[in-house]
Every structure is written in structure tokens, then in C-alpha cells.
Scaffold this motif. Structure first.
Motif, mmCIF file in Angstrom:
data_model
loop_
_atom_site.group_PDB
_atom_site.id
_atom_site.type_symbol
_atom_site.label_atom_id
_atom_site.label_comp_id
_atom_site.label_asym_id
_atom_site.label_seq_id
_atom_site.Cartn_x
_atom_site.Cartn_y
_atom_site.Cartn_z
ATOM 1 N N GLN A 1 0.828 -1.207 0.000
ATOM 2 C CA GLN A 1 0.000 0.000 0.000
ATOM 3 C C GLN A 1 0.862 1.256 0.000
ATOM 4 N N THR B 1 -0.034 4.706 -2.018
ATOM 5 C CA THR B 1 -0.857 5.567 -1.165
ATOM 6 C C THR B 1 0.000 6.596 -0.457
ATOM 7 N N TYR C 1 -4.095 9.906 3.508
ATOM 8 C CA TYR C 1 -5.159 9.167 4.194
ATOM 9 C C TYR C 1 -6.286 10.134 4.518
#
Length: 361
Positions: free
Chosen positions: A182, A186, A189
Motif C-alpha cells: 500500500q 498511497t 489518508y
């Protein structure tokens, strides 16, 4: 249960871990060792695999391996002169770790370290990083199925032996790989729930593995361990806001930032104002509450390992105190534990262990 042996020196090697079968761009010609140097420094710079699949880093530094403080401080929180950059959530060969546990912990650590490096080190493409982690997961699948691992990957043969001998679940190892994978894509958030889902896979599995190694994996202990592990990761995030920004990452939840009127541009400009202080105060308070919620675990773990946990708890709390003392200006005053802080942390941890009383808010 995120412990660290923080007194390691910085070591430079040509090759580490189980990287011989990964693309050259993923390895690099000169990276920092995440191994454990137990022999005197030598001029040999290529680590050699041992029979159990571990790798020993042969350092080229002339600096001795410091003792004392190495028992108690979190590596990711130490001053750069006294640390080695490595996986933030692992107890690596501390003398407080029972001797019979050091070998299995070393194997597990090498798995986590090399997997994390695939996701985050060198200049490999994202596709190469995903493929490297997929290859790790394929080996875990073989272990779960009870089939032999690839003969050219001795790390996994050693890991399989540890998993079988200590009756470990493969799932926490897969969770770690999921988090590392991830991290490749990514960079933001949206909510704390999303961030907590990430730490559930990037931090909590380490504590669960350690609890199982010590046969202490009760539901109550697991819940506390998850809090300690994730709290430590959050503390590292808040400590390293500026460092992560340079890597194009922002771990502060986007909805929290919006609530307090802080933008990505503000972080990039290192804007330090009332909005920033309010945001960081909120995040620091949340991390402290999480750490205190999990702290009783350290008093339930017996022996020297319990003492190390007590010190880890106080190490994390000390960093939060230092962020507050800097009035939350982590841009210009990144908190780092030095030797004097290490002594203070050790004494507080020892008092916690002897008294049987966890810290309070």
C-alpha cells in the motif's frame, strides 16, 4: 510490541538480506545495512548468509557498537549519530530479549526489513516493487500450504522453520506485506480510520507475532499490543512530518487537517501557526491516549522482555513530551532521543517494571 535496539551504529554494505534475485535498481550499490553486527568491524563489506537463512552485516565503520542505551531506546526516535535506519517496529537482538528468542526474531526481522526495502528503497519502478512483494507473498503461501519454499530464497526456508517451531500464523506476515504494498501508491489518508487500517497491518502484526512467540497472545494482551504498536507508529509519523513530506507523503488525516484549517501547501511551506499547533495538539493527545491504553501490557509481560516493553512505552511518551515542549514545531525542532533521554527513559521504565504501575495521563 514494537521494540528497538537503538544503539546500533550506521553501517554501509554492498549487499544485504535476500536481495540477490531482485532487480539491480532495487538493490543499489551502496545501501545501509539493517543487519545485526556482532563481530568487530572489518573491512569486508559483503554480508554472508548463515545456515539458518540469516544474514550478518560486516561493517566498514570504525565506530564501536554502543551499549547501555541500546537496550532501551526506539531506533526511529534516536539521534542520527547513534542509530541505524531500520524497520521501526522490531526488537532487534536486544540483550533484554531472551537468548533463545534472538535467532527467531532475527529471521522475522530480516523478512520485514527486506520486504519494507522492496517497497521503499532504491529507484525501482512501482511495478517492480509490487512484483517483488508479490514474490514474497508467494513464498508465504507455500509456507501456509506446507510446501517447500524456493531453494534460491534461504530466508523463507528459515522463516518456515520459525513459523512451524513456534506455531505462528502466516497472516501477520501477509498483513505486513499488504501494508508495504500500500505504501508504494498511497501517499494520503482521508480519515483516521483509514490511517488506523494501515497501522493495523504495518505495525500491529509485529506485536502479535511477538506475543505468540512468548505464548502470551490472549485477547486482552493482543488489544493492548495493538494500541502500543499503532501508537508508536503514529508518534513516528508526527515526529517525521517534514521528513515524510520530502517523500511526498502526508500521514496526517486529511479530514483532521481540514477541520483545523491546515493544507498540504502549509506543510510544504512549513507554516507554523495556531492552526498547526491545534492540529498537532489533537494528534499528539490521541497518540498518548492510545499508548496509555496499551501500556498495562508491559507489566503483564514477565522478565527482561517486560522491562524492555516498559522502556518502549516511556520512550514513545518521551517523544510526545518533546513535541509538546517544542510547541508542536516539528518542522524546526524534530524530537530525537539522545543519550540523556535514554537514561531517563530507562529509569522510568525500570520504575514502571518494579512498581507494576503503568503510566497515567
Amino acid at each position: 510490541m514494537t521494540l528497538q535496539n537503538a544503539g546500533k551504529i550506521r553501517q554501509r554494505v554492498k549487499y544485504t538480506g535476500d536481495w540477490h534475485d531482485f532487480p539491480d535498481r532495487m538493490r543499489g550499490d551502496d545501501i545501509e545495512s539493517r543487519g545485526i553486527a556482532r563481530r568487530p568491524p572489518t573491512s569486508v563489506d559483503r554480508p554472508m548468509p548463515t545456515r539458518d537463512g540469516r544474514f550478518q552485516a560486516r561493517c566498514v565503520s570504525d565506530t564501536p557498537n554502543p551499549g547501555g542505551i541500546a537496550l532501551i531506546c526506539l531506533t526511529s526516535l534516536m539521534t542520527s549519530e547513534a542509530k541505524i535506519e531500520h524497520y521501526e517496529n522490531f526488537p532487534v537482538a536486544s540483550v533484554l530479549l531472551p537468548r533463545e528468542m534472538r535467532a527467531p526474531v532475527g529471521v522475522i526481522y530480516n523478512f520485514a526489513r527486506t520486504a519494507d526495502d522492496i517497497a521503499d528503497e532504491g529507484d525501482a519502478t512501482n511495478a517492480e516493487r509490487h512484483a517483488g512483494l508479490a514474490a514474497y507473498q508467494a513464498e508465504l503461501d507455500k509456507i501456509a500450504a506446507g510446501t517447500p519454499t524456493s531453494p534460491d530464497k534461504p530466508l523463507f526456508a528459515a522463516l518456515a522453520r520459525v513459523i512451524v517451531e513456534h506455531q505462528l500464523s502466516v497472516q501477520p506476515f501477509s498483513d505486513l506485506l499488504s501494508a508495504f504494498d500500500q505504501d508504494i501508491e498511497t501517499k494520503r489518508y482521508g480519515t483516521f480510520a483509514e490511517l488506523r487500517d494501515y497501522t493495523r497491518r504495518s505495525a500491529d502484526p509485529v506485536g502479535r507475532i511477538m506475543l505468540r512467540l512468548f505464548k502470551l497472545d490472549t485477547p486482552e494482551n493482543i488489544a493492548c499490543s495493538d494500541d502500543v504498536c499503532s501508537a508508536l507508529q503514529l508518534i513516528n509519523f508526527w515526529q517525521d512530518v517534514e521528513v515524510d513530506w520530502r517523500k511526498a507523503r502526508v500521514y496526517l488525516p486529511q479530514d483532521d487537517m481540514a477541520r483545523f484549517g491546515v493544507t498540504d501547501a502549509d506543510i510544504g511551506a512549513q507554516k507554523y501557526d495556531d492552526n498547526w499547533r491545534a492540529l498537532m495538539r489533537y494528534e499528539v493527545d490521541a497518540a498518548r491516549k492510545m499508548m496509555l491504553r496499551g501500556a498495562p501490557l508491559a507489566n503483564r509481560v514477565p522478565g527482561r522482555f517486560g522491562l524492555e516493553l516498559c522502556c518502549v512505552v516511556h520512550g514513545g511518551l518521551r517523544i510526545l513530551d518533546m513535541i509538546e515542549a517544542a510547541d508542536y514545531d516539528v518542522f524546526r525542532h524534530r524530537p530525537q532521543l539522545g543519550k540523556s533521554d535514554g537514561i531517563r527513559v530507562f529509569l522510568r521504565g525500570l520504575c514502571m517494571k518494579l512498581s507494576g504501575t503503568p503510566p497515567k495521563a
